[in-house]
Write an enzyme that holds these catalytic residues in place. Sequence first.
Site, PDB file in Angstrom:
ATOM      1  N   ARG A 125     -11.088   1.197  15.105  1.00 39.76           N
ATOM      2  CA  ARG A 125     -11.115   1.900  13.823  1.00 39.76           C
ATOM      3  C   ARG A 125     -12.098   1.166  12.909  1.00 39.76           C
ATOM      4  NH1 ARG A 125      -5.051   2.911  11.724  1.00 39.76           N
ATOM      5  NH2 ARG A 125      -5.400   0.729  11.175  1.00 39.76           N
ATOM      6  N   MET A 148      12.502  25.014  -0.561  1.00 40.34           N
ATOM      7  CA  MET A 148      11.643  24.170  -1.381  1.00 40.34           C
ATOM      8  C   MET A 148      12.426  23.232  -2.289  1.00 40.34           C
ATOM      9  SD  MET A 148       8.478  25.172  -3.905  1.00 40.34           S
ATOM     10  CE  MET A 148       7.410  25.689  -2.555  1.00 40.34           C
ATOM     11  N   LYS A 178       0.841  -1.199   0.000  1.00 43.87           N
ATOM     12  CA  LYS A 178       0.000   0.000   0.000  1.00 43.87           C
ATOM     13  C   LYS A 178       0.877   1.250   0.000  1.00 43.87           C
ATOM     14  CE  LYS A 178      -0.395   0.278   5.057  1.00 43.87           C
ATOM     15  NZ  LYS A 178      -1.322   0.365   6.203  1.00 43.87           N
ATOM     16  N   TYR A 182      17.659  31.310   4.196  1.00 48.93           N
ATOM     17  CA  TYR A 182      16.581  32.154   4.704  1.00 48.93           C
ATOM     18  C   TYR A 182      16.816  32.555   6.158  1.00 48.93           C
ATOM     19  CZ  TYR A 182      13.686  31.171   0.591  1.00 48.93           C
ATOM     20  OH  TYR A 182      13.187  31.084  -0.685  1.00 48.93           O
TER      21      TYR A 182
END
Length: 363
Positions: free
Chosen positions: A134, A317, A35, A269
């Site tokens: 669940r 990023m 999965k 930054y």
Amino acid sequence: MRPTWSEVSLSRLRHNFRVVQEHVGAGVTVCAVVKGDAYGHGAVECARALEAEGATWFGVTSTEEGVALREAGVHARILLMTSYWRGEEQDVIRYQLTPTVWEWWQVGALEAELNKRIGGPFPVHVKVDTGMARLGVPDFYMNLFLRRLKAAKAIVLEGMFSHLASAEVLDARDAEAQATRFAEFDELAREHGFAPAYLHLANSAAVEGRPALWRNMVRPGMVLYGYALPLTTTQGKEWLPPLPVEHVLTWKTRIISLKDLPEGQGVGYKGAFVTQRPTKLAILPVGYADGLSRHLSSRGRMIVRGHYAPIVGIVSMDITTIDVSDVPGAAVGDEVTILGAEGEASVDAWEHARLRGTIPYEV
């Protein structure tokens, strides 16, 4: 192309499958969990390799994941561990996927579609809620659910399973309580005339350290990709079983630029990192858009030419900077290992997880 990539070793994946199968024995079926795109490793490629190694079952989350494997030529059984969504029953039948059921509508929708087509018998696995709260049939509803399933002549109960909440804690009472409740569900199903061929509780942690919970099918996930889970006790004592699995994924990039900085220079930054000495900085084309967490800013490390190089400044990023002052001969074009090993140096998903305050699954 932008020089940031991952390498997935299918030979290591196949090795890990063999390790798990040998560990649980030939009498236990291994349902290989692929999965989440095989935990980020590529579900189609991994399933093909595992099927070639002998895997006869795969576990996925959704119909979409199951269909993708079928269309890629995977022939093994595919278990939809969180069932199908309304309207997908046609594809479940068409692609011969094995759905999990625990709600009335799932049985009814599948039965109605089967009666239009092949009439059955079509196998399903029933998920029971043994305490995780669940998904799954709760105990107070089980009798009624089994009667409904019995009335669905086109459907056959092939398997029954549940999920353990804390299998990695070896002396946790809740795991034993879940196993006891699961046995009660099994007995009740047999009283209703069912004889499920597959019973399964064990995830990776239970595969590693709880053989009493294996039943005749297990569902390893993370361990297949090379991460044996450290097992503990309620007192905090750790025990790592001797499963010789190997990390399947390596993540790399390359140095695209080098810069010599003086002492006292802010980097990136907000100038969040300030050099404490003359520093050689390497600029890398990788960032949080690629999955490199900002939590690793000025905390994580990478490997260049077999040496550790710390991340300095804020991960942005698509650019990250590392300090290569102590890496002899560092040059533009050098490979940089983000996750993986090089010589004696190694950085794995556990290390990233600890720095990020999460688990290696997410990494």
